[in-house]
Design a protein around this motif. Structure first.
Motif, mmCIF file in Angstrom:
data_model
loop_
_atom_site.group_PDB
_atom_site.id
_atom_site.type_symbol
_atom_site.label_atom_id
_atom_site.label_comp_id
_atom_site.label_asym_id
_atom_site.label_seq_id
_atom_site.Cartn_x
_atom_site.Cartn_y
_atom_site.Cartn_z
ATOM 1 N N UNK A 131 0.902 -1.088 0.076
ATOM 2 C CA UNK A 131 0.044 -0.010 -0.045
ATOM 3 C C UNK A 131 0.863 1.249 -0.006
ATOM 4 N N UNK A 132 1.930 1.405 0.718
ATOM 5 C CA UNK A 132 2.772 2.536 0.915
ATOM 6 C C UNK A 132 4.029 2.451 0.101
ATOM 7 N N UNK A 133 4.343 1.540 -0.710
ATOM 8 C CA UNK A 133 5.544 1.078 -1.699
ATOM 9 C C UNK A 133 6.721 1.359 -0.885
ATOM 10 N N UNK A 191 9.841 -4.657 6.144
ATOM 11 C CA UNK A 191 10.743 -4.416 7.351
ATOM 12 C C UNK A 191 10.557 -2.892 7.800
ATOM 13 N N UNK A 192 10.431 -1.919 6.745
ATOM 14 C CA UNK A 192 10.030 -0.791 7.115
ATOM 15 C C UNK A 192 8.739 -0.408 7.795
ATOM 16 N N UNK A 193 7.611 -1.110 7.296
ATOM 17 C CA UNK A 193 6.344 -1.241 8.179
ATOM 18 C C UNK A 193 6.626 -1.722 9.253
ATOM 19 N N UNK A 194 7.234 -2.787 9.710
ATOM 20 C CA UNK A 194 7.350 -3.283 10.987
ATOM 21 C C UNK A 194 8.200 -2.183 11.941
ATOM 22 N N UNK A 195 9.172 -1.512 11.412
ATOM 23 C CA UNK A 195 9.895 -0.607 12.044
ATOM 24 C C UNK A 195 8.927 0.766 12.690
ATOM 25 N N UNK A 254 8.913 -5.019 16.805
ATOM 26 C CA UNK A 254 8.081 -5.223 15.376
ATOM 27 C C UNK A 254 8.373 -6.373 14.635
ATOM 28 N N UNK A 255 9.786 -6.772 14.744
ATOM 29 C CA UNK A 255 10.204 -7.763 13.674
ATOM 30 C C UNK A 255 9.643 -9.204 14.364
#
Length: 251
Positions: free
Chosen positions: A30-32, A36-40, A246-247
């Motif tokens: 969704x956010x391209x 891992x970035x989403x989890x952070x 988050x990981x």
């Protein structure tokens, strides 16, 4: 989309579908960005107090508490510095731990570039013990001008009254702020005297930013040893590694 905007959008996306979950992989598409970035980002939001929870199972993912209504706030480096300075005044109060928790949450939702900018400015602020005698409060305009000049490294034009009452007009290249309570000094290179000087903000009649950026300068150790003003450098707490928590969540 920068990180601050993405954090807002993440909360709004989860709010729109609550109580249904969204997986990290779906949010990444969704956010391209990558998962891992989403989890952070999710970890940073959790550290700041946003009630996002992992929901287990094949169709699981991240869920936002439906009772949550406030989006994350956009904190500037200046606001983070203000919170850190205010925190130092609470050292002897029962609320010190709570204040530190608030500052950690503020840093957790700030973009990394803004956190680094705040740390750089904090390194140029030194705190002293409050003045033993009553001191007149500096003009609010002077306080703002001095703070802005330090953040932006802008040459400041001032009208100054020294301890003998003599008035002078000077251009100052700001390097540090030094003080506590009402007694603050702007330490910088005085172009009139061609040396480092400390100027009390309560003795500035006027202060105005110029269009000139000050060149990089440092304060020599010999100058710091001169004034009998014990001081400690302002410290920002270490940024929590939100990604570790988050990981461990679902992708």
């Amino acid at each position: 989309m920068n990180r601050t905007d993405r954090l807002y959008a993440l909360v709004e996306e989860l709010r729109a579908v609550a109580p249904r979950p969204r997986s990290a992989r779906w949010l990444a598409d969704r956010f391209e960005v990558d998962a891992r970035t989403i989890r952070r980002d999710i970890g940073a939001l959790q550290e700041s107090g946003v009630p996002i929870y992992p929901e287990l199972g094949r169709t699981g993912g991240y869920v936002l508490d439906r009772a949550y209504t406030l989006p994350p706030v956009n904190i500037t480096p200046r606001e983070a510095i203000a919170a850190a300075v205010a925190l130092e005044t609470m050292a002897d109060t029962p609320f010190l731990d709570a204040a530190r928790s608030v500052l950690n949450k503020i840093l957790a939702v700030m973009p990394s570039s803004d956190v680094e900018a705040a740390r750089e400015v904090a390194g140029r602020i030194r705190l002293t013990a409050p003045a033993p005698e009553p001191v007149a409060a500096p003009a609010r305009q002077v306080l703002r001008a001095a703070g802005d000049a330090l953040l932006s490294r802008t040459v400041l034009a001032i009208e100054y009254v020294d301890r003998h009452g003599a008035i002078s007009h000077r251009s100052i290249e700001p390097v540090e702020l030094l003080g506590a309570g009402r007694l603050w000094y702007l330490v910088g290179w005085c172009r009139l005297r061609q040396e480092v000087r400390g100027f009390r903000l309560d003795r500035m009649r006027r202060a105005a930013a110029t269009d000139e950026t000050a060149p990089p300068r440092s304060i020599e150790p010999a100058w710091r040893a001169g004034p009998d003003v014990p001081a400690t450098r302002l410290q920002l707490p270490g940024r929590a590694d939100s990604s570790k928590k988050a990981d461990r969540m679902l992708s």
